[in-house]
Design an enzyme around this catalytic site. Structure first.
Site, PDB file in Angstrom:
ATOM      1  N   CYS A  17       0.817  -1.230   0.000  1.00 31.26           N
ATOM      2  CA  CYS A  17       0.000   0.000   0.000  1.00 31.26           C
ATOM      3  C   CYS A  17       0.845   1.272   0.000  1.00 31.26           C
ATOM      4  O   CYS A  17       0.321   2.359  -0.253  1.00 31.26           O
ATOM      5  CB  CYS A  17      -0.943  -0.008   1.198  1.00 31.26           C
ATOM      6  SG  CYS A  17      -1.935  -1.495   1.263  1.00 31.26           S
TER       7      CYS A  17
ATOM      8  N   HIS B 190      -3.329   6.862   2.654  1.00 31.53           N
ATOM      9  CA  HIS B 190      -3.735   5.581   2.069  1.00 31.53           C
ATOM     10  C   HIS B 190      -5.121   5.236   2.608  1.00 31.53           C
ATOM     11  O   HIS B 190      -5.385   5.367   3.803  1.00 31.53           O
ATOM     12  CB  HIS B 190      -2.717   4.503   2.443  1.00 31.53           C
ATOM     13  CG  HIS B 190      -3.210   3.118   2.181  1.00 31.53           C
ATOM     14  ND1 HIS B 190      -3.761   2.752   0.964  1.00 31.53           N
ATOM     15  CD2 HIS B 190      -3.284   2.015   2.971  1.00 31.53           C
ATOM     16  CE1 HIS B 190      -4.126   1.489   1.029  1.00 31.53           C
ATOM     17  NE2 HIS B 190      -3.860   1.023   2.228  1.00 31.53           N
TER      18      HIS B 190
ATOM     19  N   ASN C   1     -10.136  -0.484  -0.124  1.00 33.65           N
ATOM     20  CA  ASN C   1      -8.674  -0.389  -0.078  1.00 33.65           C
ATOM     21  C   ASN C   1      -8.113  -0.907  -1.408  1.00 33.65           C
ATOM     22  O   ASN C   1      -8.259  -2.090  -1.717  1.00 33.65           O
ATOM     23  CB  ASN C   1      -8.184  -1.230   1.106  1.00 33.65           C
ATOM     24  CG  ASN C   1      -6.670  -1.215   1.256  1.00 33.65           C
ATOM     25  OD1 ASN C   1      -5.944  -0.810   0.348  1.00 33.65           O
ATOM     26  ND2 ASN C   1      -6.186  -1.678   2.397  1.00 33.65           N
TER      27      ASN C   1
HETATM   28  O1  UT7 Z   1      -3.821  -1.521   3.624  1.00 29.22           O
HETATM   29  C1  UT7 Z   1      -2.774  -1.862   4.436  1.00 29.22           C
HETATM   30  C2  UT7 Z   1      -3.005  -2.227   5.783  1.00 29.22           C
HETATM   31  N1  UT7 Z   1      -4.284  -2.752   6.129  1.00 29.22           N
HETATM   32  C3  UT7 Z   1      -4.928  -2.185   7.099  1.00 29.22           C
HETATM   33  O2  UT7 Z   1      -4.496  -1.162   7.578  1.00 29.22           O
HETATM   34  C4  UT7 Z   1      -6.147  -2.857   7.656  1.00 29.22           C
HETATM   35  C5  UT7 Z   1      -6.112  -2.773   9.139  1.00 29.22           C
HETATM   36  N2  UT7 Z   1      -7.173  -3.454   9.864  1.00 29.22           N
HETATM   37  C6  UT7 Z   1      -8.482  -3.146   9.797  1.00 29.22           C
HETATM   38  O3  UT7 Z   1      -8.911  -2.337   9.009  1.00 29.22           O
HETATM   39  C7  UT7 Z   1      -9.389  -3.791  10.823  1.00 29.22           C
HETATM   40  O4  UT7 Z   1      -8.594  -4.496  11.751  1.00 29.22           O
HETATM   41  C8  UT7 Z   1     -10.445  -4.758  10.225  1.00 29.22           C
HETATM   42  C9  UT7 Z   1     -11.511  -3.968   9.515  1.00 29.22           C
HETATM   43  C10 UT7 Z   1      -9.801  -5.735   9.278  1.00 29.22           C
HETATM   44  C11 UT7 Z   1     -11.126  -5.527  11.357  1.00 29.22           C
HETATM   45  O5  UT7 Z   1     -11.699  -4.613  12.297  1.00 29.22           O
HETATM   46  P1  UT7 Z   1     -11.406  -4.763  13.857  1.00 29.22           P
HETATM   47  O6  UT7 Z   1     -12.195  -3.722  14.535  1.00 29.22           O
HETATM   48  O7  UT7 Z   1      -9.904  -4.762  14.054  1.00 29.22           O
HETATM   49  O8  UT7 Z   1     -12.027  -6.156  14.176  1.00 29.22           O
HETATM   50  P2  UT7 Z   1     -11.337  -7.477  14.807  1.00 29.22           P
HETATM   51  O9  UT7 Z   1     -10.427  -8.116  13.809  1.00 29.22           O
HETATM   52  O10 UT7 Z   1     -10.778  -7.163  16.162  1.00 29.22           O
HETATM   53  O11 UT7 Z   1     -12.592  -8.425  14.996  1.00 29.22           O
HETATM   54  C12 UT7 Z   1     -13.665  -8.096  15.907  1.00 29.22           C
HETATM   55  C13 UT7 Z   1     -14.769  -9.104  15.724  1.00 29.22           C
HETATM   56  C14 UT7 Z   1     -14.286 -10.561  15.785  1.00 29.22           C
HETATM   57  O12 UT7 Z   1     -15.265 -11.344  16.411  1.00 29.22           O
HETATM   58  P3  UT7 Z   1     -15.112 -11.782  17.975  1.00 29.22           P
HETATM   59  O13 UT7 Z   1     -13.826 -12.543  18.026  1.00 29.22           O
HETATM   60  O14 UT7 Z   1     -15.057 -10.483  18.725  1.00 29.22           O
HETATM   61  O15 UT7 Z   1     -16.333 -12.580  18.217  1.00 29.22           O
HETATM   62  C15 UT7 Z   1     -14.220 -10.950  14.319  1.00 29.22           C
HETATM   63  O16 UT7 Z   1     -14.347 -12.336  14.107  1.00 29.22           O
HETATM   64  O17 UT7 Z   1     -15.409  -8.963  14.459  1.00 29.22           O
HETATM   65  C16 UT7 Z   1     -15.410 -10.206  13.761  1.00 29.22           C
HETATM   66  N3  UT7 Z   1     -15.305  -9.943  12.319  1.00 29.22           N
HETATM   67  C17 UT7 Z   1     -16.374  -9.705  11.557  1.00 29.22           C
HETATM   68  N4  UT7 Z   1     -17.696  -9.670  11.821  1.00 29.22           N
HETATM   69  C18 UT7 Z   1     -18.543  -9.379  10.803  1.00 29.22           C
HETATM   70  C19 UT7 Z   1     -14.173  -9.857  11.563  1.00 29.22           C
HETATM   71  N5  UT7 Z   1     -14.508  -9.573  10.290  1.00 29.22           N
HETATM   72  C20 UT7 Z   1     -15.865  -9.471  10.259  1.00 29.22           C
HETATM   73  C21 UT7 Z   1     -16.795  -9.180   9.235  1.00 29.22           C
HETATM   74  N6  UT7 Z   1     -18.119  -9.153   9.558  1.00 29.22           N
HETATM   75  N7  UT7 Z   1     -16.405  -8.933   7.969  1.00 29.22           N
END
Ligand code: UT7
Length: 332
Positions: free
Chosen positions: A114, A255, A285
């Site tokens: 990215c 980004h 993204n």
């Molecule tokens: O481009 C280069 C770099 N990339 C980035 O910078 C991306 C960085 N990361 C992110 O944007 C975020 O971490 C995400 C959008 C990918 C995820 O958001 P988050 O707030 O960090 O969520 P998390 O991974 O901590 O997950 C929280 C919960 C989990 O469930 P439990 O364990 O709390 O029950 C996940 O399983 O949300 C769940 N989850 C989802 N639920 C519904 C993860 N993905 C999804 C989804 N829909 N698509």
């Protein structure tokens, strides 16, 4: 001494749109979750027979036309991509050069995920300032749908396809020159965001068996935290080193990974909402293409004017990061 000016911008997105509601029929997710956690509403997806180079060519054609540079005067093409047309060779940049009808140019790809566009901006600047090149076409182009695992809800909701391009040209007028570009990397965090299979570590047998060998994998939450920290630190450094106040920035172009990351960085840097460029909602993204696509968005909506200072800020797999202070310097 020659300086490097950011002369023009162009971008292209493929026609097909993949909405959050579409994704909720493919994986266990909802429009509400995606919107709240990422700010993304939709992303564009290239057709099966539409290659990364095709997206790059369409963006490049606009950037070239808007720059006023004749095709034959372009002496280098650099493409930033993690979704090249072909795994090893030929490079996507060479394919783009041929599709544009260019012969005898230096053409190559770089891989900085990215942060790719900031990396190619720094390379173009260095080649121009050294006197080796005069008109460098830089392109961020991605068909991320080709390397996205549409059974993994942690990643497939984020990524989209598209391309952005810019013409960087030699000038002797320092007032229109790119002020500074920072780039950095730290391989210690390589496992946060990677395509783990399909490289020189994979055996031929494994490759035959693994259908999704080139799919992206991400530790989203850890990546999120490092992203906010790194993006903020890098911007503070580049502003301080160049004696520029955050108020002097007309357009902050980060980004476009996640609205929450952009908001956290913008708040930490005390930027006003009207300074922050946001396109993640409609494009998702698009990795190396996201910054030039965002610049093109403000250009086409009439918000980017000649002489206005942009601050670019990127972060991605590698890990890599970078920032740049860039006045928009069209010829006319
Ligand atoms: O481009 C280069 C770099 N990339 C980035 O910078 C991306 C960085 N990361 C992110 O944007 C975020 O971490 C995400 C959008 C990918 C995820 O958001 P988050 O707030 O960090 O969520 P998390 O991974 O901590 O997950 C929280 C919960 C989990 O469930 P439990 O364990 O709390 O029950 C996940 O399983 O949300 C769940 N989850 C989802 N639920 C519904 C993860 N993905 C999804 C989804 N829909 N698509």
């Amino acid at each position: 001494m020659a300086y490097a000016a950011f002369r023009s911008i162009g971008a292209y997105v493929p026609e097909k749109i993949l909405t959050n509601d579409d994704l909720s029929t493919m994986v266990d997710t909802t429009d509400e979750w995606i919107t709240k956690r990422t700010g993304i509403k939709e992303r564009h997806i290239a057709a099966k027979d539409e290659y990364t180079s095709d997206l790059g060519v369409k963006a490049a054609e606009k950037a070239i036309e808007r720059s006023g540079v004749a095709l034959g005067d372009i002496d280098m093409i650099i493409t930033a991509t993690i979704s090249p047309d072909y795994f090893c060779m030929p490079s996507t940049a060479t394919i783009i050069s041929t599709k544009l009808g260019l012969k005898n140019v230096t053409a190559f790809d770089i891989s900085a995920a990215c942060t790719g566009f900031v990396y190619i901006l720094s390379i173009a600047k260095a080649f121009i300032e050294s006197g080796m090149k005069k008109n460098v076409l830089i392109i961020g182009a991605e068909k991320l749908s080709a390397i996205t695992d549409y059974t993994d809800r942690g990643t497939c909701i984020l990524f989209g396809d598209g391309a952005g391009a810019a013409m960087i040209c030699a000038t002797d007028d320092k007032s229109e020159a790119i002020i500074d570009v920072h780039t950095g990397a730290d391989g210690e965090y390589a496992d946060l965001l990677m395509t783990p299979n399909g490289g020189s570590g994979s055996t031929h047998d494994a490759l035959d068996q693994e259908a999704g060998s080139c799919f992206m994998q991400m530790k989203g939450n850890e990546t999120f935290k490092v992203a906010v920290r790194t993006l903020t630190k890098d911007v503070k450094e580049i502003l301080a080193e160049n004696n520029i106040a955050s108020d002097d920035i007309i357009h902050f172009v980060p980004h476009q990974a996640n609205y929450r990351i952009i908001k956290a960085v913008g708040d930490a840097l005390k930027l006003r909402e009207d300074q922050v460029v946001l396109t993640v909602g409609k494009f998702g993204n698009t990795s190396g293409a996201s910054i030039p696509m965002a610049i093109n968005d403000i250009y086409e909506s009439g918000k980017l004017k000649s002489g206005e200072l942009m601050l670019l800020d990127a972060f991605g797999g590698g890990l890599t990061w970078g920032s740049a202070l860039v006045p928009f310097s069209p010829k006319n």
